[in-house]
Design a protein around this motif. Structure first.
Motif, PDB file in Angstrom:
ATOM      1  N   ASP B   4       0.840  -1.206   0.000  1.00  0.00           N
ATOM      2  CA  ASP B   4       0.000   0.000   0.000  1.00  0.00           C
ATOM      3  C   ASP B   4       0.869   1.248   0.000  1.00  0.00           C
ATOM      4  N   ARG B   5       1.915   1.217   0.810  1.00  0.00           N
ATOM      5  CA  ARG B   5       2.786   2.387   0.944  1.00  0.00           C
ATOM      6  C   ARG B   5       3.416   2.741  -0.395  1.00  0.00           C
ATOM      7  N   GLU B   6       3.907   1.722  -1.100  1.00  0.00           N
ATOM      8  CA  GLU B   6       4.563   1.987  -2.377  1.00  0.00           C
ATOM      9  C   GLU B   6       3.572   2.567  -3.376  1.00  0.00           C
ATOM     10  N   LEU B   7       2.375   2.009  -3.387  1.00  0.00           N
ATOM     11  CA  LEU B   7       1.367   2.491  -4.329  1.00  0.00           C
ATOM     12  C   LEU B   7       1.001   3.944  -4.028  1.00  0.00           C
ATOM     13  N   TYR B  71      -2.695   0.467   4.780  1.00  0.00           N
ATOM     14  CA  TYR B  71      -3.650   1.519   5.110  1.00  0.00           C
ATOM     15  C   TYR B  71      -5.021   0.984   5.471  1.00  0.00           C
ATOM     16  N   ARG B  72      -5.176  -0.328   5.513  1.00  0.00           N
ATOM     17  CA  ARG B  72      -6.505  -0.889   5.757  1.00  0.00           C
ATOM     18  C   ARG B  72      -7.100  -0.461   7.101  1.00  0.00           C
ATOM     19  N   PRO B  73      -6.362  -0.528   8.212  1.00  0.00           N
ATOM     20  CA  PRO B  73      -6.974  -0.093   9.474  1.00  0.00           C
ATOM     21  C   PRO B  73      -7.500   1.322   9.400  1.00  0.00           C
ATOM     22  N   TRP B  74      -6.753   2.235   8.781  1.00  0.00           N
ATOM     23  CA  TRP B  74      -7.234   3.613   8.678  1.00  0.00           C
ATOM     24  C   TRP B  74      -8.501   3.671   7.839  1.00  0.00           C
ATOM     25  N   LEU B  75      -8.522   2.933   6.747  1.00  0.00           N
ATOM     26  CA  LEU B  75      -9.684   2.945   5.873  1.00  0.00           C
ATOM     27  C   LEU B  75     -10.911   2.409   6.594  1.00  0.00           C
ATOM     28  N   LEU B  76     -10.734   1.323   7.336  1.00  0.00           N
ATOM     29  CA  LEU B  76     -11.869   0.743   8.050  1.00  0.00           C
ATOM     30  C   LEU B  76     -12.393   1.689   9.119  1.00  0.00           C
ATOM     31  N   ARG B  77     -11.475   2.343   9.831  1.00  0.00           N
ATOM     32  CA  ARG B  77     -11.920   3.301  10.867  1.00  0.00           C
ATOM     33  C   ARG B  77     -12.695   4.441  10.245  1.00  0.00           C
ATOM     34  N   ALA B  78     -12.170   4.962   9.149  1.00  0.00           N
ATOM     35  CA  ALA B  78     -12.848   6.073   8.484  1.00  0.00           C
ATOM     36  C   ALA B  78     -14.193   5.616   7.935  1.00  0.00           C
ATOM     37  N   ALA B  79     -14.242   4.421   7.372  1.00  0.00           N
ATOM     38  CA  ALA B  79     -15.494   3.907   6.823  1.00  0.00           C
ATOM     39  C   ALA B  79     -16.518   3.698   7.928  1.00  0.00           C
ATOM     40  N   ARG B  80     -16.090   3.196   9.031  1.00  0.00           N
ATOM     41  CA  ARG B  80     -17.003   2.960  10.157  1.00  0.00           C
ATOM     42  C   ARG B  80     -17.585   4.265  10.664  1.00  0.00           C
ATOM     43  N   SER B  81     -16.703   5.227  10.832  1.00  0.00           N
ATOM     44  CA  SER B  81     -17.145   6.517  11.354  1.00  0.00           C
ATOM     45  C   SER B  81     -18.196   7.135  10.428  1.00  0.00           C
ATOM     46  N   ARG B  82     -17.926   7.125   9.165  1.00  0.00           N
ATOM     47  CA  ARG B  82     -18.884   7.714   8.218  1.00  0.00           C
ATOM     48  C   ARG B  82     -20.155   6.904   8.108  1.00  0.00           C
ATOM     49  N   SER B  83     -20.044   5.600   8.213  1.00  0.00           N
ATOM     50  CA  SER B  83     -21.229   4.756   8.124  1.00  0.00           C
ATOM     51  C   SER B  83     -22.157   5.022   9.301  1.00  0.00           C
ATOM     52  N   ILE B  84     -21.598   5.116  10.479  1.00  0.00           N
ATOM     53  CA  ILE B  84     -22.425   5.351  11.660  1.00  0.00           C
ATOM     54  C   ILE B  84     -23.054   6.738  11.584  1.00  0.00           C
ATOM     55  N   ASP B  85     -22.288   7.709  11.117  1.00  0.00           N
ATOM     56  CA  ASP B  85     -22.868   9.046  10.952  1.00  0.00           C
ATOM     57  C   ASP B  85     -24.022   9.011   9.974  1.00  0.00           C
ATOM     58  N   ARG B  86     -23.847   8.282   8.892  1.00  0.00           N
ATOM     59  CA  ARG B  86     -24.916   8.206   7.899  1.00  0.00           C
ATOM     60  C   ARG B  86     -26.135   7.480   8.456  1.00  0.00           C
ATOM     61  N   LEU B  87     -25.890   6.460   9.224  1.00  0.00           N
ATOM     62  CA  LEU B  87     -26.982   5.704   9.819  1.00  0.00           C
ATOM     63  C   LEU B  87     -27.784   6.578  10.773  1.00  0.00           C
ATOM     64  N   ARG B  88     -27.096   7.316  11.586  1.00  0.00           N
ATOM     65  CA  ARG B  88     -27.783   8.195  12.539  1.00  0.00           C
ATOM     66  C   ARG B  88     -28.549   9.276  11.807  1.00  0.00           C
ATOM     67  N   LYS B  89     -27.962   9.772  10.752  1.00  0.00           N
ATOM     68  CA  LYS B  89     -28.644  10.812   9.979  1.00  0.00           C
ATOM     69  C   LYS B  89     -29.942  10.258   9.374  1.00  0.00           C
ATOM     70  N   GLU B  90     -29.870   9.031   8.862  1.00  0.00           N
ATOM     71  CA  GLU B  90     -31.059   8.402   8.292  1.00  0.00           C
ATOM     72  C   GLU B  90     -32.126   8.216   9.355  1.00  0.00           C
ATOM     73  N   GLU B  91     -31.707   7.779  10.523  1.00  0.00           N
ATOM     74  CA  GLU B  91     -32.670   7.555  11.596  1.00  0.00           C
ATOM     75  C   GLU B  91     -33.318   8.867  12.019  1.00  0.00           C
ATOM     76  N   ARG B  92     -32.523   9.915  12.105  1.00  0.00           N
ATOM     77  CA  ARG B  92     -33.076  11.214  12.494  1.00  0.00           C
ATOM     78  C   ARG B  92     -34.091  11.674  11.467  1.00  0.00           C
ATOM     79  N   GLU B  93     -33.750  11.511  10.191  1.00  0.00           N
ATOM     80  CA  GLU B  93     -34.663  11.960   9.143  1.00  0.00           C
ATOM     81  C   GLU B  93     -35.928  11.125   9.155  1.00  0.00           C
ATOM     82  N   THR B  94     -35.795   9.835   9.385  1.00  0.00           N
ATOM     83  CA  THR B  94     -36.972   8.979   9.429  1.00  0.00           C
ATOM     84  C   THR B  94     -37.872   9.363  10.601  1.00  0.00           C
TER      85      THR B  94
END
Lengths: 244, 194
Positions: B4-7, B71-94
């Protein structure tokens, strides 16, 4: 006994289906385009930062250069090594009669000039005193030479070729102005009964005033004070024709 | 095969093959990231948007991330954070929609229709939408992304035993559902609290 978390065929089928999940091609395209855009954006930011940094450096250099030019001390004609301390300029120095060449503003004559630094007040007073003392009838006292006498003959005047530079004359003007102010203040405080003292003071005021005027004129015309006759009193000055 | 680093270093240097290097990097991580995000948000379009946001954020921070090999751990953490934010946003809107319409405060139950067209069988879709987020998340991280329980615990912010137990419950439900033909009993409807 197998652990509940060991994989089973149902698990394998479940995960196999999940592994087939992929984002759409539109999403892939958008992400790859964003990568290209981000690369260009960051490259542009880097270039902009570099340009701003270099521009700031150039601007700072210009400002520093201008400040150095504006704040640099004037390197005009003067007495190199002359101290600005008041004690030096105010204290009389022995042998202070000027004999140096007037064109001493360049550094080649700095040694001879600086070796006999003359306070402007003393230089002026000494030259005047020399003229006065050389004139007939002069009273050889401390302050009196200025109160007596007449025009110093040109032949006996101090070296007329010595012309102090403007900075020296300016300093002399300033000192004489201060002295004149002090004399006038002293005269104004005298009680009316001190008539003799008042007359002496007035004479000194008049002489100091004339000296000051001479110096100012010399500033304007760069003419040696010795070129001007310095009538120190209102009495007629003896000349060769009038002598018996 | 380049790390990953080289790429990413090739990409950041932009020496002509930077975009190709990033394409390789993206293809390496896209599927596991997508499935993981889907296990949380349970909605295909939202999952794709979150994936896009995660990668763009990564691109903007790539220079500052240091020269790590993976970079996978960073990607997973970032994905999780955004997913939960999106989920909460959906619930609030619903909830807001329901408050305006019916004054009903029932939290949104994931709709299997949100995963329609994903290629999954109806049974698998039912499993995914019915599992609590905490359990589906651990299920995917273990089964698809292939993290260890220690890594899962670190990513989700729980202890390893909790991660193991969540996985066990999720796996049991998957088995029960698939064995019974998609009619599993999912009584635990708790949503992720982050």
């Amino acid at each position: 006994m197998t652990s509940p978390i060991d994989p089973t065929p149902e698990d394998s089928r479940f995960f196999a289906e999940l592994s087939a999940l992929e984002p759409s091609s539109e999403t892939d395209q958008r992400i790859l385009e964003a990568a290209g855009f981000e690369l260009g954006r960051q490259g542009g930011l880097e270039r902009a930062r570099r340009v701003i940094f270099q521009g700031s450096l150039w601007a700072a250099m210009v400002v520093v250069t201008v400040l150095v030019v504006l704040l640099a001390p004037e390197s005009g004609p003067g007495i190199p090594g002359e101290s600005s301390s008041p004690s030096d300029s105010a204290s009389p120095r022995p042998g202070s009669e000027s004999t140096t060449h007037p064109a001493s503003s360049d550094s080649s004559s700095s040694d001879s000039v600086s070796s006999r630094r003359i306070s402007p007040e003393v230089a002026t007073r000494d030259s005047l005193a020399a003229r006065v003392s050389a004139s007939p009838g002069a009273v050889p006292t401390g302050e009196a030479p200025l109160a007596a006498g007449g025009v110093v003959p040109a032949a006996e005047a101090p070296d007329a070729s010595w012309i102090p530079d403007d900075s020296v004359v300016l300093e002399a003007v300033e000192l004489l102005s201060l002295e004149l102010k002090g004399l006038r203040r002293e005269a104004s405080r005298l009680p009316p009964e001190e008539r003799d003292l008042r007359l002496e003071l007035e004479s000194r005021i008049e002489n100091t005033h004339r000296d000051l005027m001479d110096l100012r004129r010399s500033l304007r015309g760069h003419r040696a004070p010795a070129d001007h006759p310095v009538p120190v009193s209102s009495t007629p000055t003896p000349t060769e024709d009038s002598q018996p | 095969m380049r790390t990953d680093r080289e790429l990413i270093q090739l990409y950041l240097r932009d020496a002509g093959d930077g975009e190709e290097a990033f394409r390789t990097f993206y293809w390496r991580h896209r599927q596991s990231l997508y499935v993981y995000i889907l296990s949380i948000v349970r909605h295909r379009e939202n999952a794709e948007e979150v994936l896009q946001e995660t990668l763009i954020t990564f691109l903007r921070h790539a220079r500052k991330l240091g020269s790590t090999e993976n970079y996978r751990p960073w990607l997973l953490r970032a994905a999780r954070s955004r997913s939960i934010d999106r989920l909460r946003k959906e619930e609030r809107e619903t909830r807001a929609r329901k408050l305006r319409a019916e004054r009903d405060l029932t939290p949104r139950v994931p709709d299997p229709a949100d995963l329609a067209g994903s290629g999954l069988s109806e049974e698998v879709v039912n499993v995914l939408v019915q599992l609590p987020v905490e359990q589906s998340e651990v299920l995917i991280l273990r089964g698809s992304v292939e993290l260890t329980f220690a890594q899962i615990a670190e990513l989700t912010g729980v202890c390893e035993n909790t991660a193991v137990s969540r996985y066990r419950y999720a796996v049991q439900k998957v088995r029960d559902t698939l064995i019974q033909g998609g009619k599993g009993d999912f009584t635990d409807r708790s949503h992720s609290r982050g």
